[in-house]
Design an enzyme around this catalytic site. Structure first.
Site, mmCIF file in Angstrom:
data_model
loop_
_atom_site.group_PDB
_atom_site.id
_atom_site.type_symbol
_atom_site.label_atom_id
_atom_site.label_comp_id
_atom_site.label_asym_id
_atom_site.label_seq_id
_atom_site.Cartn_x
_atom_site.Cartn_y
_atom_site.Cartn_z
ATOM 1 N N ARG A 87 5.519 -12.849 9.506
ATOM 2 C CA ARG A 87 6.315 -11.617 9.297
ATOM 3 C C ARG A 87 7.499 -11.511 9.936
ATOM 4 O O ARG A 87 7.611 -12.201 10.863
ATOM 5 C CB ARG A 87 5.183 -10.366 9.681
ATOM 6 N N GLU A 115 0.860 -1.078 -0.086
ATOM 7 C CA GLU A 115 -0.036 -0.190 0.058
ATOM 8 C C GLU A 115 0.977 1.283 -0.079
ATOM 9 O O GLU A 115 1.998 1.345 0.697
ATOM 10 C CB GLU A 115 -0.855 0.091 1.251
ATOM 11 N N LYS A 130 4.317 0.550 9.675
ATOM 12 C CA LYS A 130 4.219 1.891 8.932
ATOM 13 C C LYS A 130 3.884 3.009 9.826
ATOM 14 O O LYS A 130 4.184 4.191 9.383
ATOM 15 C CB LYS A 130 3.856 1.631 7.835
HETATM 16 P P1 ATP Z 1 2.600 -2.513 8.359
HETATM 17 O O1 ATP Z 1 1.888 -3.566 9.252
HETATM 18 O O2 ATP Z 1 4.019 -2.174 8.429
HETATM 19 O O3 ATP Z 1 1.784 -1.075 8.060
HETATM 20 P P2 ATP Z 1 1.479 -3.701 6.014
HETATM 21 O O4 ATP Z 1 1.607 -4.891 5.850
HETATM 22 O O5 ATP Z 1 0.343 -2.669 6.205
HETATM 23 O O6 ATP Z 1 2.558 -2.904 6.793
HETATM 24 P P3 ATP Z 1 1.606 -3.295 2.870
HETATM 25 O O7 ATP Z 1 2.395 -2.137 1.914
HETATM 26 O O8 ATP Z 1 0.214 -3.727 3.045
HETATM 27 O O9 ATP Z 1 2.118 -2.890 4.586
HETATM 28 O O10 ATP Z 1 2.563 -4.699 2.813
HETATM 29 C C1 ATP Z 1 2.955 -5.230 1.509
HETATM 30 C C2 ATP Z 1 3.438 -6.465 1.619
HETATM 31 O O11 ATP Z 1 4.545 -6.597 2.649
HETATM 32 C C3 ATP Z 1 2.386 -7.289 2.168
HETATM 33 O O12 ATP Z 1 2.294 -8.488 1.455
HETATM 34 C C4 ATP Z 1 2.755 -7.454 3.511
HETATM 35 O O13 ATP Z 1 2.420 -9.043 4.008
HETATM 36 C C5 ATP Z 1 4.354 -7.821 3.443
HETATM 37 N N1 ATP Z 1 4.846 -7.030 4.804
HETATM 38 C C6 ATP Z 1 4.648 -6.322 5.525
HETATM 39 N N2 ATP Z 1 5.442 -6.184 6.690
HETATM 40 C C7 ATP Z 1 6.076 -7.403 6.688
HETATM 41 C C8 ATP Z 1 6.981 -7.805 7.471
HETATM 42 N N3 ATP Z 1 7.158 -7.425 8.816
HETATM 43 N N4 ATP Z 1 7.557 -9.121 7.308
HETATM 44 C C9 ATP Z 1 7.173 -9.675 6.094
HETATM 45 N N5 ATP Z 1 6.350 -9.242 5.137
HETATM 46 C C10 ATP Z 1 5.566 -8.133 5.459
HETATM 47 MG MG MG Z 2 -1.373 -4.030 4.419
#
Ligand code: ATP
Ligand code: MG
Length: 565
Positions: free
Chosen positions: A263, A37, A273
């Site tokens: 994760r 995102e 984020k």
């Molecule tokens: P955050 O929880 O930090 O806001 P998010 O999951 O909302 O992160 P996205 O932009 O949706 O952020 O993430 C893009 C991809 O990266 C998704 O497929 C998510 O599962 C993966 N991702 C995000 N954080 C991690 C992590 N700590 N370890 C592994 N994969 C991750």
């Molecule tokens: Mg997300």
């Protein structure tokens, strides 16, 4: 990167992909996606997901799509879209022509929603947000049907059209999938699939005032693109029934398999984020690329290499259970990579003047120094030696404790690539602080050994004062003082644990002259200190700034050795 990493250990996801290939499940195709995102910069957790998705595609002759999951216009921005593309490329991955945006599918997603309404599988609800919450139930209590649940197809179509036409205020109506308010899985209790949002979108402008919800948009985007394996983190395990429901109830071109993995969590590091955005917005760091940030932009500016980050992600592996990885493992990865590649240099960070009384005033000798003892092909360089030098303040003690073997009054040490010197006299200022040492050198010890076989217990680095290049050197420590800053015990906010000493900027450092032309982003090992990288943002002609990437001491290697024994 066009070649998969040399040796990738298998894991449960790679096993699934291999089994699907063996049974020809997806016609022999492997299509993955990385779906960020665009509401912030990528961090090291995203790197794990990128390495996994792009890695699996690469290893199987497939392709990985980069898809922006841009369904929430209020939080998203083109700045993030651009940084994310740059970061994925920098990490070494290539989406070829497979760059997509969920917003490209808005019309199609809207049409799918209309199809659900026509099939009696979606309805417009007009409860307030509070009422919706109250009807949803809890983990132990089932939800209750909304009084609007049985609206006719015609009424739903009319209301959804009016939602799209901008006739309603935010929060007054929502389109919900009609599934099961008594489901033990809260995600299946008639989840919202479209909501009203009067906000311009960075790509579609004012065209839309209804936006699809994540679960709906995500499953359908995957299906539209023909993704075979939709890999996401464990929090989405409970969303999988909804993912499958959406795809089972619409005439989609394909039905990808959602697979969840743990994760990445890192000790001493925050990987949310939302929290990283807070640190930036509140000015607690200098920006998303502050070298203390766990973002790819921050790690890059700090001096991390893509190779080190990829090696780290491989070493971490892929598991089905959440755990916390020791941040020392990340530091080990970059140390390991730079040890092989970074040229060595001598840099005095806290200089103390040394005058060699018996060295002629006008003489300059060129000493030959090895660029990298790990790699002879990197050759040698010449380092000037003259009568006045700088050594580290810490390498001298007027009153040395027992275990201190470096310079002290009357004691002899070796200068690396130079001579033995002996401290003859200490000069102090009015406050009693040591400001200069007077030493003598032994001309017979050039290159580092005494012909009479006498030994010294320490070898110091140094720079010639007349030739030295002044620089600022920024030393970084962990941004947080506790292992898990986000476990908010007793309501303590994670910001309470910010390390007030996470940045120490040293000015007046003295570097060997070969560093004068260091290009932005060049990396070196400063002997006896660690790995350093020129700061690509604040450095300017005549103003050299180095960031410490990581120190030399390798605690992770110690941990590994201890657990192996
Ligand atoms: P955050 O929880 O930090 O806001 P998010 O999951 O909302 O992160 P996205 O932009 O949706 O952020 O993430 C893009 C991809 O990266 C998704 O497929 C998510 O599962 C993966 N991702 C995000 N954080 C991690 C992590 N700590 N370890 C592994 N994969 C991750
Ligand atoms: Mg997300």
């Amino acid at each position: 990167m066009n070649q998969p990493a040399a040796r990738v250990p298998s894991d449960f996801i790679r096993d699934i992909v291999a089994a699907d290939l063996a049974t020809h499940k997806h016609g022999g195709r492997v299509v993955t996606r990385f779906p960020p995102e665009p509401n912030g910069y990528l961090h090291i957790g995203h790197a794990k997901s990128i390495c996994l998705n792009f890695g699996i595609a690469l290893e199987n002759g497939g392709v990985c799509h980069l898809r922006f999951d841009d369904t929430n216009p209020a939080k998203e921005d083109v700045e993030y879209v651009e940084s994310i593309q740059g970061d994925v490329r920098w990490l070494g991955f290539d989406w070829r022509d497979k760059l997509f945006y969920a917003s490209d599918y808005f019309e199609q997603l809207h049409d799918y929603a209309v199809q659900l309404i026509r099939a009696g599988k979606a309805y417009v609800d007009s409860l307030s947000a509070e009422e919706l919450r109250a009807h949803r139930g809890t983990l132990t209590a089932p939800g209750r049907d909304s009084p609007y649940r049985d609206r006719s197809v015609e009424e739903n179509l009319r209301l959804f059209a009016a939602m799209r036409a901008g006739e309603f205020a935010e929060g007054t109506h929502v389109l919900r999938a009609k599934i099961d308010m008594a489901s033990p899985n809260i995600n299946m209790r008639d989840p919202a699939i479209f909501r009203i949002k009067h906000a311009p979108h960075h790509r579609t402008g004012d065209r839309w005032c209804v936006y699809p919800m994540y679960d709906f948009a995500h499953a359908l985007s995957d299906a539209i693109e023909g993704i075979t394996h939709s890999i996401c983190t464990l929090e989405f395990e409970d969303h999988r029934p909804l993912y499958d429901w959406v795809l089972d109830n619409l005439p989609v071109p394909s039905h990808p398999q959602q697979i969840e993995f743990a994760r990445l969590n890192l000790s001493y590091v925050v990987l949310s984020k939302r929290k990283l955005l807070e640190l930036v917005a509140e000015g607690r760091v200098s920006g998303w690329d502050d070298p203390r940030m766990p973002t790819l932009a921050g790690l890059r500016r700090r001096g991390y290499t893509p190779e080190a980050i990829r090696a780290f992600c491989l070493a971490v592996g892929v598991a089905k259970r959440n755990s916390v990885v020791d941040v020392a493992m990340l530091e080990h990865a970059v140390r390991d990579d730079l040890n092989k590649r970074a040229p060595r240099a001598m840099a005095v960070l806290r200089p103390l003047r040394v005058v060699i009384d018996n060295f002629p005033d006008d003489r300059v000798e060129e000493m030959e120094a090895v660029n990298n003892p790990e790699d002879a092909s990197m050759g040698t360089r010449r380092v000037p030696f003259s009568r006045v030098l700088y050594i580290e303040r810490d390498d001298f003690r007027e009153d040395p404790p027992k275990q201190f073997f470096r310079l002290a009054p009357g004691r002899e040490v070796r200068l690396r690539y130079g001579y033995f010197i002996r401290c003859e006299r200490v000069v102090k200022d009015d406050s009693g602080a040591v400001v200069e040492l007077h030493c003598t050198y032994d001309p017979a010890t050039r290159g580092g050994d005494a012909p009479d076989g006498r030994k010294v217990k320490a070898t110091l680095h140094w720079v010639s004062a007349a030739h030295a290049i002044p620089a600022e050197v920024r030393l970084y420590d962990r941004l947080f003082t506790v292992e898990n800053p986000t476990v908010e015990k007793d309501g303590v906010d994670y910001r309470t644990y910010l390390n007030p000493r996470s940045l120490e900027a040293l000015v007046g450092c003295q570097l060997e002259p070969s560093l004068a032309g260091a290009q932005p982003g060049s990396r070196y090992q400063f002997e006896r200190h660690g790995y350093f990288c020129t700061d690509s943002v604040d450095s300017a002609p005549g103003r050299l700034i180095f960031n410490r990437t990581v120190g030399l001491r390798d605690t992770w290697a110690k941990i590994e050795r201890a657990s192996a024994s």
